[in-house]
Write an enzyme that holds these catalytic residues in place. Structure first.
Site, PDB file in Angstrom:
ATOM      1  N   GLY A  10       0.606  -0.917   0.186  1.00  0.00           N
ATOM      2  CA  GLY A  10       0.426   0.072   0.378  1.00  0.00           C
ATOM      3  C   GLY A  10       1.283   1.615  -0.306  1.00  0.00           C
ATOM      4  O   GLY A  10       2.056   0.806   0.175  1.00  0.00           O
ATOM      5  N   MET A  11       0.413   2.245  -0.173  1.00  0.00           N
ATOM      6  CA  MET A  11       1.010   3.205  -0.362  1.00  0.00           C
ATOM      7  C   MET A  11       2.153   3.502   1.070  1.00  0.00           C
ATOM      8  O   MET A  11       3.079   4.209   0.568  1.00  0.00           O
ATOM      9  CB  MET A  11       0.299   5.037  -0.616  1.00  0.00           C
ATOM     10  CG  MET A  11       0.773   6.143  -0.693  1.00  0.00           C
ATOM     11  SD  MET A  11      -0.480   7.209  -0.792  1.00  0.00           S
ATOM     12  CE  MET A  11      -2.246   7.457   0.542  1.00  0.00           C
ATOM     13  N   ASP A  36      -3.243 -12.448   4.293  1.00  0.00           N
ATOM     14  CA  ASP A  36      -3.922 -12.050   4.362  1.00  0.00           C
ATOM     15  C   ASP A  36      -4.338 -11.455   6.075  1.00  0.00           C
ATOM     16  O   ASP A  36      -4.664 -12.624   6.374  1.00  0.00           O
ATOM     17  CB  ASP A  36      -4.992 -12.560   3.538  1.00  0.00           C
ATOM     18  CG  ASP A  36      -6.755 -12.104   3.686  1.00  0.00           C
ATOM     19  OD1 ASP A  36      -6.537 -11.303   4.851  1.00  0.00           O
ATOM     20  OD2 ASP A  36      -7.280 -12.165   2.796  1.00  0.00           O
ATOM     21  N   ILE A  37      -5.003 -10.831   5.997  1.00  0.00           N
ATOM     22  CA  ILE A  37      -4.296 -10.581   7.827  1.00  0.00           C
ATOM     23  C   ILE A  37      -5.864 -10.489   8.019  1.00  0.00           C
ATOM     24  O   ILE A  37      -5.837 -10.577   9.493  1.00  0.00           O
ATOM     25  CB  ILE A  37      -4.220  -9.145   8.483  1.00  0.00           C
ATOM     26  CG1 ILE A  37      -5.534  -7.617   7.645  1.00  0.00           C
ATOM     27  CG2 ILE A  37      -2.954  -7.821   7.920  1.00  0.00           C
ATOM     28  CD1 ILE A  37      -5.608  -6.493   8.481  1.00  0.00           C
ATOM     29  N   THR A  62      -9.114   0.609   2.632  1.00  0.00           N
ATOM     30  CA  THR A  62      -9.173   1.974   3.201  1.00  0.00           C
ATOM     31  C   THR A  62     -10.110   2.737   1.946  1.00  0.00           C
ATOM     32  O   THR A  62      -9.893   4.004   1.558  1.00  0.00           O
ATOM     33  CB  THR A  62      -7.274   2.775   2.425  1.00  0.00           C
ATOM     34  OG1 THR A  62      -7.778   1.744   1.689  1.00  0.00           O
ATOM     35  CG2 THR A  62      -6.656   1.987   3.486  1.00  0.00           C
ATOM     36  N   TYR A 125     -16.081   3.407   7.654  1.00  0.00           N
ATOM     37  CA  TYR A 125     -14.620   3.445   8.298  1.00  0.00           C
ATOM     38  C   TYR A 125     -14.192   3.450   9.082  1.00  0.00           C
ATOM     39  O   TYR A 125     -13.649   3.160   9.862  1.00  0.00           O
ATOM     40  CB  TYR A 125     -14.175   3.764   6.545  1.00  0.00           C
ATOM     41  CG  TYR A 125     -12.474   4.566   6.942  1.00  0.00           C
ATOM     42  CD1 TYR A 125     -12.008   3.540   6.763  1.00  0.00           C
ATOM     43  CD2 TYR A 125     -12.240   5.192   6.773  1.00  0.00           C
ATOM     44  CE1 TYR A 125     -10.489   3.299   6.529  1.00  0.00           C
ATOM     45  CE2 TYR A 125     -10.494   6.030   7.432  1.00  0.00           C
ATOM     46  CZ  TYR A 125      -9.703   4.947   6.651  1.00  0.00           C
ATOM     47  OH  TYR A 125      -7.970   4.962   7.007  1.00  0.00           O
ATOM     48  N   LYS A 129     -12.728   1.492  12.267  1.00  0.00           N
ATOM     49  CA  LYS A 129     -10.664   1.899  12.114  1.00  0.00           C
ATOM     50  C   LYS A 129     -10.476   1.932  13.925  1.00  0.00           C
ATOM     51  O   LYS A 129     -10.121   1.902  14.820  1.00  0.00           O
ATOM     52  CB  LYS A 129     -10.841   2.715  11.898  1.00  0.00           C
ATOM     53  CG  LYS A 129      -9.937   2.597  10.506  1.00  0.00           C
ATOM     54  CD  LYS A 129      -8.978   1.501   9.443  1.00  0.00           C
ATOM     55  CE  LYS A 129      -7.839   2.821   9.765  1.00  0.00           C
ATOM     56  NZ  LYS A 129      -6.502   0.912   9.604  1.00  0.00           N
ATOM     57  N   TRP A 149      -5.027  12.426   5.839  1.00  0.00           N
ATOM     58  CA  TRP A 149      -5.027  12.359   4.773  1.00  0.00           C
ATOM     59  C   TRP A 149      -3.827  12.587   4.037  1.00  0.00           C
ATOM     60  O   TRP A 149      -2.550  13.200   3.351  1.00  0.00           O
ATOM     61  CB  TRP A 149      -5.205  14.521   4.946  1.00  0.00           C
ATOM     62  CG  TRP A 149      -6.795  15.269   5.404  1.00  0.00           C
ATOM     63  CD1 TRP A 149      -7.355  14.545   5.395  1.00  0.00           C
ATOM     64  CD2 TRP A 149      -7.367  16.169   4.844  1.00  0.00           C
ATOM     65  NE1 TRP A 149      -8.314  15.423   6.166  1.00  0.00           N
ATOM     66  CE2 TRP A 149      -7.795  16.307   5.516  1.00  0.00           C
ATOM     67  CE3 TRP A 149      -7.025  17.127   4.182  1.00  0.00           C
ATOM     68  CZ2 TRP A 149      -9.072  17.446   5.471  1.00  0.00           C
ATOM     69  CZ3 TRP A 149      -7.186  18.689   3.533  1.00  0.00           C
ATOM     70  CH2 TRP A 149      -8.864  18.467   4.632  1.00  0.00           C
TER      71      TRP A 149
HETATM   72  N1  LIG Z   1      -4.790   7.206   2.642  1.00  0.00           N
HETATM   73  C1  LIG Z   1      -4.867   8.172   3.699  1.00  0.00           C
HETATM   74  O1  LIG Z   1      -5.703   9.125   3.743  1.00  0.00           O
HETATM   75  C2  LIG Z   1      -5.316   7.881   5.643  1.00  0.00           C
HETATM   76  C3  LIG Z   1      -4.945   8.644   6.204  1.00  0.00           C
HETATM   77  C4  LIG Z   1      -5.262   7.978   8.215  1.00  0.00           C
HETATM   78  C5  LIG Z   1      -5.205   6.448   7.858  1.00  0.00           C
HETATM   79  N2  LIG Z   1      -4.840   5.915   6.970  1.00  0.00           N
HETATM   80  C6  LIG Z   1      -4.027   4.690   7.269  1.00  0.00           C
HETATM   81  O2  LIG Z   1      -3.066   4.780   7.222  1.00  0.00           O
HETATM   82  C7  LIG Z   1      -2.517   2.959   6.656  1.00  0.00           C
HETATM   83  C8  LIG Z   1      -2.160   2.840   5.119  1.00  0.00           C
HETATM   84  O3  LIG Z   1      -3.574   3.434   4.778  1.00  0.00           O
HETATM   85  P1  LIG Z   1      -2.098   3.266   3.216  1.00  0.00           P
HETATM   86  O4  LIG Z   1      -3.105   4.786   2.627  1.00  0.00           O
HETATM   87  O5  LIG Z   1      -1.476   3.680   2.529  1.00  0.00           O
HETATM   88  O6  LIG Z   1      -3.538   2.827   2.073  1.00  0.00           O
HETATM   89  P2  LIG Z   1      -3.601   1.516   0.699  1.00  0.00           P
HETATM   90  O7  LIG Z   1      -2.867   2.423  -0.022  1.00  0.00           O
HETATM   91  O8  LIG Z   1      -4.972   1.239   0.815  1.00  0.00           O
HETATM   92  O9  LIG Z   1      -2.550   0.209   1.575  1.00  0.00           O
HETATM   93  C9  LIG Z   1      -3.299  -0.159   1.925  1.00  0.00           C
HETATM   94  C10 LIG Z   1      -2.808  -2.097   1.676  1.00  0.00           C
HETATM   95  O10 LIG Z   1      -3.687  -2.985   2.867  1.00  0.00           O
HETATM   96  C11 LIG Z   1      -4.613  -4.479   1.676  1.00  0.00           C
HETATM   97  N3  LIG Z   1      -5.037  -4.958   2.721  1.00  0.00           N
HETATM   98  C12 LIG Z   1      -6.378  -5.149   2.128  1.00  0.00           C
HETATM   99  N4  LIG Z   1      -7.174  -5.835   2.670  1.00  0.00           N
HETATM  100  C13 LIG Z   1      -5.658  -6.501   3.660  1.00  0.00           C
HETATM  101  C14 LIG Z   1      -5.654  -7.886   4.149  1.00  0.00           C
HETATM  102  N5  LIG Z   1      -7.314  -8.141   4.034  1.00  0.00           N
HETATM  103  N6  LIG Z   1      -4.758  -8.312   3.722  1.00  0.00           N
HETATM  104  C15 LIG Z   1      -3.432  -7.506   4.160  1.00  0.00           C
HETATM  105  N7  LIG Z   1      -3.610  -6.693   3.365  1.00  0.00           N
HETATM  106  C16 LIG Z   1      -5.101  -6.062   2.816  1.00  0.00           C
HETATM  107  C17 LIG Z   1      -4.224  -3.639   0.748  1.00  0.00           C
HETATM  108  O11 LIG Z   1      -4.265  -4.289  -0.566  1.00  0.00           O
HETATM  109  P3  LIG Z   1      -5.137  -4.282  -1.539  1.00  0.00           P
HETATM  110  O12 LIG Z   1      -5.226  -3.117  -2.580  1.00  0.00           O
HETATM  111  O13 LIG Z   1      -4.595  -5.835  -2.461  1.00  0.00           O
HETATM  112  O14 LIG Z   1      -6.341  -4.511  -1.734  1.00  0.00           O
HETATM  113  C18 LIG Z   1      -3.222  -2.031   0.639  1.00  0.00           C
HETATM  114  O15 LIG Z   1      -2.116  -2.723  -0.352  1.00  0.00           O
HETATM  115  C19 LIG Z   1      -4.182   2.507   7.148  1.00  0.00           C
HETATM  116  O16 LIG Z   1      -4.320   1.993   7.916  1.00  0.00           O
HETATM  117  C20 LIG Z   1      -5.313   3.508   7.033  1.00  0.00           C
HETATM  118  O17 LIG Z   1      -6.863   2.933   8.043  1.00  0.00           O
HETATM  119  C21 LIG Z   1      -4.739   6.222   5.686  1.00  0.00           C
END
Ligand SMILES: NC(=O)c1ccc[n+]([C@@H]2O[C@H](COP(=O)([O-])OP(=O)(O)OC[C@H]3O[C@@H](n4cnc5c(N)ncnc54)[C@H](OP(=O)(O)O)[C@@H]3O)[C@@H](O)[C@H]2O)c1
Length: 285
Positions: A10-11, A36-37, A62, A125, A129, A149
């Protein structure tokens, strides 16, 4: 610190792997396809073979709007699975770092939310969380970092969307001006996460970049750097109805984080400079 990074493609996961390896840590990043978690046996297998000192859970469902329809899935991944991750960490006595979100708040405050502020998520969501936070915090010594963000290389995000719209050549962008938060650059967050782990932080910690801004303000700053002629018009959230409501104000108080790290949080404008440079986009800084 030997680390296992879940959601490693993921990002944020990518930024964390990059930062961990830059520091010379052995870091194993696992994508959903291999870890897969929601699968406890799979997690046990990986912790027992890699034997990390730190498990970082960046995996999450997400898609904020899709969570409204896929409530069970959101709770399975963002909630229940966190207990599996904690149990796996416990098997090898590893520390647990869980990443969470500003969307656990309802956005009605006018001052930044501290770690003690009452949570009241307004989306599935956010609810899911928050459930994950509780399960992580039940694990002794766990660290839960709420961030907001996110933008950075390697993932869909608001800044990437604005750049795509700019490239499409529209004469005007319309962006909501009545949601205020703090863009947070994933490489900066990744560095802060590893630093917080290194100083032994536990419990809840808030992290974001400074200074708070609306989505319109953020988009305007991107446009100013890459397409200064473009008009970015402010609009109300009500003009862009979406399945999941967003908090109108979700600025996190970062006092605890700054005390723990002994430095102010980074500026998102500096993150934007780095992001645009990595994308090879022109910028006047
Ligand atoms: N993006 C934001 O703006 C934001 C803001 C605040 C907090 N956060 C938190 O920051 C963290 C990282 O977010 P991110 O932006 O990096 O999100 P992301 O790019 O969507 O990365 C999340 C990753 O989790 C994977 N995933 C989904 N379901 C899964 C499962 N069952 N088992 C294992 N992996 C799984 C996804 O894989 P697939 O793509 O293959 O599904 C994806 O690679 C998350 O906890 C998110 O809640 C994000």
């Amino acid at each position: 610190m030997r680390s296992l990074i879940l959601g490693g493609e993921g990002m944020l996961g990518r930024a964390l792997v990059e930062e961990a390896r830059r520091r010379g840590f052995a870091a194993l990043a696992l994508s959903r396809s291999v870890a897969d978690i929601t699968d406890p046996d799979c997690l046990s297998h990986w912790v027992e073979s890699w034997r990390p000192a730190l498990v970082v859970n960046c995996a999450a469902y997400t898609q904020v709007d899709a969570c409204e329809e896929k409530r069970d899935h959101a709770f399975a991944v963002n909630g229940a699975a966190v207990a599996h991750v904690a149990a796996a960490a416990r098997r090898v006595d590893a520390r647990l770092l869980q990443v969470s979100t500003d969307y656990v708040f309802d956005g009605t405050a006018s001052e930044p939310y501290t770690e003690e502020a009452a949570t009241a998520p307004i989306s599935v969501y956010g609810e899911s969380k928050l459930a994950g936070e509780a399960l992580a915090l039940a694990y002794e010594g766990a660290l839960v970092v709420r961030a907001s963000w996110l933008f950075g290389p390697g993932g869909p995000n608001f800044a990437a969307t604005i750049l795509r719209l700019i490239d499409r050549g529209d004469a005007q962008l319309r962006v909501v001006d009545d949601q205020v938060g703090s863009p947070t650059y994933t490489p900066f967050l990744a560095a802060a996460l590893l630093d917080l782990a290194a100083v032994g932080a536990t419990g809840l910690v808030h992290y974001r970049n400074r200074e708070p801004v609306s989505w319109h303000g953020f988009a305007s700053e991107i446009a100013r750097r890459v397409a200064p002629q473009l008009e970015v018009a402010p609009v109300a959230t009500s003009e862009f109805p979406r399945p999941a409501p967003r908090p109108a104000f979700s600025v996190l108080d970062v006092g605890r984080c700054e005390r723990l790290l002994g430095r102010p949080v980074a500026r998102w404008r500096d993150g934007l400079d780095d992001y645009l440079t990595r994308l090879d986009r022109s910028t006047d800084g």
